[in-house]
Design a protein around this motif. Structure first.
Motif, PDB file in Angstrom:
ATOM      1  N   MET A   5       0.859  -1.177   0.000  1.00 48.30           N
ATOM      2  CA  MET A   5       0.000   0.000   0.000  1.00 48.30           C
ATOM      3  C   MET A   5       0.897   1.230   0.000  1.00 48.30           C
ATOM      4  N   PHE A   6       0.453   2.288  -0.602  1.00 50.45           N
ATOM      5  CA  PHE A   6       1.231   3.522  -0.668  1.00 50.45           C
ATOM      6  C   PHE A   6       0.717   4.528   0.348  1.00 50.45           C
ATOM      7  N   SER A   7       1.616   5.255   0.922  1.00 45.32           N
ATOM      8  CA  SER A   7       1.255   6.379   1.764  1.00 45.32           C
ATOM      9  C   SER A   7       2.203   7.513   1.406  1.00 45.32           C
ATOM     10  N   THR A   8       1.686   8.671   1.086  1.00 46.83           N
ATOM     11  CA  THR A   8       2.556   9.789   0.763  1.00 46.83           C
ATOM     12  C   THR A   8       2.193  10.984   1.619  1.00 46.83           C
ATOM     13  N   VAL A   9       3.166  11.739   2.011  1.00 46.19           N
ATOM     14  CA  VAL A   9       2.939  12.904   2.841  1.00 46.19           C
ATOM     15  C   VAL A   9       3.692  14.065   2.197  1.00 46.19           C
ATOM     16  N   TYR A  10       2.989  15.100   1.828  1.00 48.21           N
ATOM     17  CA  TYR A  10       3.629  16.227   1.157  1.00 48.21           C
ATOM     18  C   TYR A  10       2.729  17.435   1.196  1.00 48.21           C
ATOM     19  N   PHE A  11       3.279  18.589   0.848  1.00 52.78           N
ATOM     20  CA  PHE A  11       2.497  19.816   0.793  1.00 52.78           C
ATOM     21  C   PHE A  11       1.526  19.785  -0.371  1.00 52.78           C
ATOM     22  N   GLY A  12       1.822  19.043  -1.382  1.00 55.32           N
ATOM     23  CA  GLY A  12       0.982  19.011  -2.569  1.00 55.32           C
ATOM     24  C   GLY A  12       1.613  19.830  -3.679  1.00 55.32           C
ATOM     25  N   SER A  13       0.948  19.847  -4.782  1.00 55.94           N
ATOM     26  CA  SER A  13       1.480  20.559  -5.954  1.00 55.94           C
ATOM     27  C   SER A  13       0.971  21.987  -5.966  1.00 55.94           C
ATOM     28  N   VAL A  14       1.307  22.740  -4.919  1.00 56.99           N
ATOM     29  CA  VAL A  14       0.827  24.124  -4.819  1.00 56.99           C
ATOM     30  C   VAL A  14       1.332  24.986  -5.959  1.00 56.99           C
ATOM     31  N   GLY A  15       2.506  24.687  -6.478  1.00 54.29           N
ATOM     32  CA  GLY A  15       3.031  25.460  -7.607  1.00 54.29           C
ATOM     33  C   GLY A  15       2.147  25.315  -8.832  1.00 54.29           C
ATOM     34  N   ARG A  16       1.710  24.110  -9.104  1.00 53.37           N
ATOM     35  CA  ARG A  16       0.813  23.886 -10.254  1.00 53.37           C
ATOM     36  C   ARG A  16      -0.535  24.554 -10.023  1.00 53.37           C
ATOM     37  N   SER A  17      -1.038  24.449  -8.799  1.00 52.44           N
ATOM     38  CA  SER A  17      -2.315  25.090  -8.473  1.00 52.44           C
ATOM     39  C   SER A  17      -2.215  26.608  -8.610  1.00 52.44           C
ATOM     40  N   ALA A  18      -1.107  27.188  -8.141  1.00 53.26           N
ATOM     41  CA  ALA A  18      -0.919  28.638  -8.240  1.00 53.26           C
ATOM     42  C   ALA A  18      -0.865  29.075  -9.698  1.00 53.26           C
ATOM     43  N   THR A  19      -0.217  28.287 -10.539  1.00 52.83           N
ATOM     44  CA  THR A  19      -0.156  28.610 -11.969  1.00 52.83           C
ATOM     45  C   THR A  19      -1.551  28.570 -12.586  1.00 52.83           C
ATOM     46  N   LEU A  20      -2.337  27.565 -12.228  1.00 53.16           N
ATOM     47  CA  LEU A  20      -3.713  27.475 -12.729  1.00 53.16           C
ATOM     48  C   LEU A  20      -4.545  28.676 -12.279  1.00 53.16           C
ATOM     49  N   LEU A  21      -4.404  29.051 -11.021  1.00 55.25           N
ATOM     50  CA  LEU A  21      -5.151  30.198 -10.515  1.00 55.25           C
ATOM     51  C   LEU A  21      -4.734  31.493 -11.203  1.00 55.25           C
ATOM     52  N   ALA A  27      -7.658  35.212 -17.302  1.00 53.98           N
ATOM     53  CA  ALA A  27      -8.609  34.737 -18.322  1.00 53.98           C
ATOM     54  C   ALA A  27      -7.939  33.904 -19.408  1.00 53.98           C
ATOM     55  N   ASN A  28      -6.840  33.236 -19.052  1.00 53.85           N
ATOM     56  CA  ASN A  28      -6.176  32.320 -19.976  1.00 53.85           C
ATOM     57  C   ASN A  28      -6.823  30.945 -19.842  1.00 53.85           C
ATOM     58  N   PRO A  29      -6.840  30.178 -20.921  1.00 53.07           N
ATOM     59  CA  PRO A  29      -7.416  28.835 -20.812  1.00 53.07           C
ATOM     60  C   PRO A  29      -6.524  27.929 -19.959  1.00 53.07           C
ATOM     61  N   ILE A  30      -7.141  27.005 -19.258  1.00 55.79           N
ATOM     62  CA  ILE A  30      -6.380  26.027 -18.484  1.00 55.79           C
ATOM     63  C   ILE A  30      -6.691  24.645 -19.039  1.00 55.79           C
ATOM     64  N   SER A  31      -5.734  23.749 -18.871  1.00 53.77           N
ATOM     65  CA  SER A  31      -5.907  22.410 -19.436  1.00 53.77           C
ATOM     66  C   SER A  31      -6.380  21.435 -18.372  1.00 53.77           C
ATOM     67  N   ALA A  32      -7.100  20.430 -18.808  1.00 52.50           N
ATOM     68  CA  ALA A  32      -7.535  19.361 -17.899  1.00 52.50           C
ATOM     69  C   ALA A  32      -6.327  18.617 -17.348  1.00 52.50           C
ATOM     70  N   ALA A  33      -5.313  18.416 -18.180  1.00 59.23           N
ATOM     71  CA  ALA A  33      -4.100  17.718 -17.720  1.00 59.23           C
ATOM     72  C   ALA A  33      -3.390  18.538 -16.652  1.00 59.23           C
ATOM     73  N   GLY A  34      -3.372  19.858 -16.815  1.00 56.10           N
ATOM     74  CA  GLY A  34      -2.759  20.724 -15.805  1.00 56.10           C
ATOM     75  C   GLY A  34      -3.486  20.623 -14.481  1.00 56.10           C
ATOM     76  N   PHE A  35      -4.826  20.589 -14.556  1.00 54.77           N
ATOM     77  CA  PHE A  35      -5.598  20.441 -13.323  1.00 54.77           C
ATOM     78  C   PHE A  35      -5.363  19.064 -12.701  1.00 54.77           C
ATOM     79  N   ALA A  36      -5.392  18.020 -13.508  1.00 57.93           N
ATOM     80  CA  ALA A  36      -5.230  16.654 -12.993  1.00 57.93           C
ATOM     81  C   ALA A  36      -3.906  16.486 -12.263  1.00 57.93           C
ATOM     82  N   SER A  37      -2.865  17.171 -12.719  1.00 57.56           N
ATOM     83  CA  SER A  37      -1.567  17.026 -12.053  1.00 57.56           C
ATOM     84  C   SER A  37      -1.420  17.965 -10.861  1.00 57.56           C
ATOM     85  N   SER A  38      -2.432  18.786 -10.588  1.00 55.50           N
ATOM     86  CA  SER A  38      -2.333  19.715  -9.467  1.00 55.50           C
ATOM     87  C   SER A  38      -3.081  19.239  -8.232  1.00 55.50           C
ATOM     88  N   VAL A  39      -3.881  18.191  -8.349  1.00 56.07           N
ATOM     89  CA  VAL A  39      -4.665  17.751  -7.199  1.00 56.07           C
ATOM     90  C   VAL A  39      -3.784  17.051  -6.178  1.00 56.07           C
TER      91      VAL A  39
END
Length: 168
Positions: A5-21, A27-39
């Motif tokens: 079983m996997f267990s991971t502990v991290y802050f998360g991909s806040v950099g990717r989330s910040a870029t999306l925000l 008003a730039n388009p965002i990609s589904a792949a970009g969102f998927a890698s930010s969760v």
């Protein structure tokens, strides 16, 4: 291996989330792949896909308590009868504008360790601590402890102090 079983502990991909925000605000388009890698559980899911591993996984974001949280989660999974657990710590530094809200200096890092029941490999125990954890990045303190000959590591997390002891 479905027994891992996997267990991971991290802050998360806040950099990717910040870029999306920022893209949304401009008003730039965002990609589904970009969102998927930010969760929150993206890196863990990608690891499972790359390994073609159907094992259940747990993703935790515990900030400075990530080492203690990982070890507590691993111990819980082992006590639930899972014979082996792959514990993963992975972090990337948050963007600069988040730095005032982060208690430690962060470095990009990834570490994985296979944990099993007693009798296999080096023995470790996790118990309530008696003092305060060392200042600094807890993931780097964990890595330093693993490479040292020190018997104990005091780490913070889960609302208190925890002691990891080896060779017990």
């Amino acid at each position: 291996d479905p027994n891992i079983m996997f267990s991971t502990v991290y802050f998360g991909s806040v950099g990717r989330s910040a870029t999306l925000l920022a893209d949304l605000a401009a008003a730039n388009p965002i990609s589904a792949a970009g969102f998927a890698s930010s969760v929150h559980n993206a890196s863990l899911g990608l690891l499972g896909i790359a390994r073609a591993d159907p094992a259940p996984c747990v993703a935790l974001a515990a900030g400075d308590g990530r080492v203690a949280a990982m070890l507590a989660e691993v111990a819980g999974l082992l006590s639930d009868g899972h014979p082996r657990v792959l514990g993963v710590l992975c972090d990337e530094p948050p963007p600069g504008f988040y730095q005032p809200y982060v208690g430690t200096e962060e470095s990009a890092l990834a570490w994985a360790g296979l944990f099993g029941v007693a009798g296999e490999g080096e023995m470790m125990t996790l118990e309530p601590g008696e003092g305060a954890a060392a200042a600094g990045n807890p993931a780097l303190a964990w890595l330093g402890w693993l490479l040292s000959s020190n018997a104990e590591l005091e780490c913070s997390g889960l609302g208190s102090s925890w002691k990891v002891r080896r060779g017990v």
